[in-house]
Design an enzyme around this catalytic site. Sequence first.
Site, mmCIF file in Angstrom:
data_model
loop_
_atom_site.group_PDB
_atom_site.id
_atom_site.type_symbol
_atom_site.label_atom_id
_atom_site.label_comp_id
_atom_site.label_asym_id
_atom_site.label_seq_id
_atom_site.Cartn_x
_atom_site.Cartn_y
_atom_site.Cartn_z
ATOM 1 N NE ARG A 1 9.201 -0.324 38.938
ATOM 2 C CZ ARG A 1 8.442 -1.221 39.567
ATOM 3 N NH1 ARG A 1 7.156 -1.204 39.423
ATOM 4 N NH2 ARG A 1 9.011 -2.158 40.308
ATOM 5 N NE ARG B 1 1.948 -1.820 35.293
ATOM 6 C CZ ARG B 1 1.508 -2.439 36.378
ATOM 7 N NH1 ARG B 1 0.590 -3.372 36.275
ATOM 8 N NH2 ARG B 1 1.978 -2.130 37.560
ATOM 9 N NE ARG C 1 2.897 -5.257 29.474
ATOM 10 C CZ ARG C 1 2.088 -5.211 30.521
ATOM 11 N NH1 ARG C 1 2.595 -5.146 31.718
ATOM 12 N NH2 ARG C 1 0.792 -5.204 30.362
ATOM 13 C CG ASP D 1 12.030 -6.309 37.831
ATOM 14 O OD1 ASP D 1 11.171 -5.419 37.876
ATOM 15 O OD2 ASP D 1 12.255 -7.087 38.789
ATOM 16 C CE1 TYR E 1 9.238 -9.060 45.068
ATOM 17 C CE2 TYR E 1 11.247 -7.901 45.670
ATOM 18 C CZ TYR E 1 9.897 -7.886 45.350
ATOM 19 O OH TYR E 1 9.217 -6.702 45.326
HETATM 20 O O1 1CP Z 1 11.461 2.977 34.538
HETATM 21 C C1 1CP Z 1 12.058 2.354 35.413
HETATM 22 O O2 1CP Z 1 12.039 2.658 36.619
HETATM 23 C C2 1CP Z 1 12.970 1.210 35.005
HETATM 24 C C3 1CP Z 1 12.474 -0.096 35.137
HETATM 25 C C4 1CP Z 1 12.273 -0.822 36.464
HETATM 26 C C5 1CP Z 1 12.965 -0.739 37.699
HETATM 27 C C6 1CP Z 1 14.021 0.253 38.119
HETATM 28 C C7 1CP Z 1 11.350 -1.863 36.581
HETATM 29 C C8 1CP Z 1 10.431 -2.277 35.519
HETATM 30 N N1 1CP Z 1 11.504 -2.456 37.802
HETATM 31 C C9 1CP Z 1 12.459 -1.784 38.526
HETATM 32 C C10 1CP Z 1 12.964 -2.097 39.864
HETATM 33 C C11 1CP Z 1 12.166 -2.968 40.761
HETATM 34 N N2 1CP Z 1 11.497 -4.128 40.474
HETATM 35 C C12 1CP Z 1 12.077 -2.774 42.160
HETATM 36 C C13 1CP Z 1 12.790 -1.676 42.909
HETATM 37 C C14 1CP Z 1 12.099 -0.360 42.769
HETATM 38 C C15 1CP Z 1 10.761 -0.252 43.432
HETATM 39 O O3 1CP Z 1 10.706 -0.334 44.666
HETATM 40 O O4 1CP Z 1 9.786 -0.043 42.714
HETATM 41 C C16 1CP Z 1 11.291 -3.810 42.691
HETATM 42 C C17 1CP Z 1 10.910 -4.024 44.140
HETATM 43 C C18 1CP Z 1 10.930 -4.669 41.620
HETATM 44 C C19 1CP Z 1 10.152 -5.919 41.700
HETATM 45 C C20 1CP Z 1 8.965 -5.860 40.816
HETATM 46 N N3 1CP Z 1 9.013 -6.000 39.471
HETATM 47 C C21 1CP Z 1 7.640 -5.554 41.180
HETATM 48 C C22 1CP Z 1 7.166 -5.235 42.571
HETATM 49 C C23 1CP Z 1 6.424 -6.362 43.175
HETATM 50 C C24 1CP Z 1 6.152 -6.136 44.650
HETATM 51 O O5 1CP Z 1 6.624 -6.948 45.452
HETATM 52 O O6 1CP Z 1 5.491 -5.132 45.003
HETATM 53 C C25 1CP Z 1 6.872 -5.554 39.997
HETATM 54 C C26 1CP Z 1 5.407 -5.329 39.855
HETATM 55 C C27 1CP Z 1 7.767 -5.821 38.923
HETATM 56 C C28 1CP Z 1 7.442 -5.829 37.468
HETATM 57 C C29 1CP Z 1 7.859 -4.607 36.754
HETATM 58 N N4 1CP Z 1 9.161 -4.130 36.714
HETATM 59 C C30 1CP Z 1 9.220 -3.023 35.898
HETATM 60 C C31 1CP Z 1 7.896 -2.782 35.397
HETATM 61 C C32 1CP Z 1 7.522 -1.684 34.431
HETATM 62 C C33 1CP Z 1 7.065 -3.768 35.948
HETATM 63 C C34 1CP Z 1 5.592 -3.972 35.675
HETATM 64 C C35 1CP Z 1 5.457 -4.982 34.603
HETATM 65 C C36 1CP Z 1 4.481 -4.600 33.559
HETATM 66 O O7 1CP Z 1 3.314 -4.893 33.819
HETATM 67 O O8 1CP Z 1 4.848 -4.065 32.518
#
Ligand code: 1CP
Length: 343
Positions: free
Chosen positions: A23, A27, A36, A73, A151
């Site tokens: 990540r 943010r 964003r 994502d 999911y």
């Molecule tokens: O910088 C990076 O890591 C690249 C971008 C990235 C990656 C690799 C994002 C952006 N998401 C992911 C993978 C991801 N998405 C995973 C696997 C990794 C992990 O365990 O963190 C998972 C489970 C998700 C699902 C997801 N997408 C969640 C989790 C929800 C939950 O069940 O807890 C969330 C909050 C997102 C949204 C998201 N994806 C990425 C970002 C930066 C965000 C936040 C959105 C925002 O507010 O900008």
Amino acid sequence: MSKIFVDACLGKKTPYSPVWMMRQAGRYLPEYLKVRAEAGDFLNLCHNPKKACEVTLQPMDIVGVDAAILFSDILVIPHEMGMHLEFVKGEGPLFKDPITNEAEVDALLGGKEAAEKLTYVYETISLIQKELAPDKALIGFTGAPWTLVTYMIEGKGTKTYNLCKKLLYTQPELMHKLLAKVTQVVKYYMEKQIEAGIDVVQIFDSWAAALEEDEYFEFSWKYMIEISDYLKEKYPNIPIIMFPKGIGQYLDRIEGNFDVFGVDWSTPMELAKEKLGDKYVLQGNMEPCRLYSKEQTTKSIEKINNVMQGKRHIFNLGHGILPDVPVENAKHFVSECQRISKN
Ligand code: 1CP
């Protein structure tokens, strides 16, 4: 030009242990929040190759990591299989019509057809590779089929996995049918990411720890290995990182054709090294909340480095960086990993 991150993934000797953060584009970076906001929302940002490329590259310059991770994502995969995805502000991802029966599994778009809909991801990868410094690597990624189906069945993040587990224990054949369908899409999706230019593959199994040991190997790991076997046969030189979060108790049964094992923060690095260090390069595993304190960060890096001794190791967090971490502390983490592991 050689890329230190790719060399480290392949177990070659490197001048220091390279570092990136899960990540890392996100943010905690004001620059990310600005892009964003311009994009409108998170999914628009994923769909916009120019902007997705811009945020992918931000942590390279700002925090100095050795590898970029594609900005996207894991949930764009079920979205393109036909499940409408929304990101609800403050609540995370939402599929309004989760999978409940076999007819809904059959109705999902599968295989190459679904993978071909993810063109915006492949375009983002081509743009990034044009702009990325030649000594830095680009990591492409997918969710593990198990993590993706949590999911697809629950519709959103869950603490109990009750709908998923109900399906798994009452209709295991249907669960396998869904997992196999998702696996097929992921194979083609990762193949297309490689063709578009990624240097390394990471498979995130964020919700691995929800399963009992035998069920983990039957319903998750097996499909991750099917994906890595498929990719390794076609692209033997592209390193594959497996990141099953929270399965430190099951390490004796980890085997398969991949290069790097991602160690989450709850698994002691000593244990991972003892069980897997001869077979795989290890990635990890600082507890991400240590980033709140520079002293605690340095202490943890020293401890990890004492175990790994700068060999067959990639620094990372044991899960994603949190939004309220000061950017300065993230920079400190990266430069300290590079300094302390220098040979
Ligand atoms: O910088 C990076 O890591 C690249 C971008 C990235 C990656 C690799 C994002 C952006 N998401 C992911 C993978 C991801 N998405 C995973 C696997 C990794 C992990 O365990 O963190 C998972 C489970 C998700 C699902 C997801 N997408 C969640 C989790 C929800 C939950 O069940 O807890 C969330 C909050 C997102 C949204 C998201 N994806 C990425 C970002 C930066 C965000 C936040 C959105 C925002 O507010 O900008």
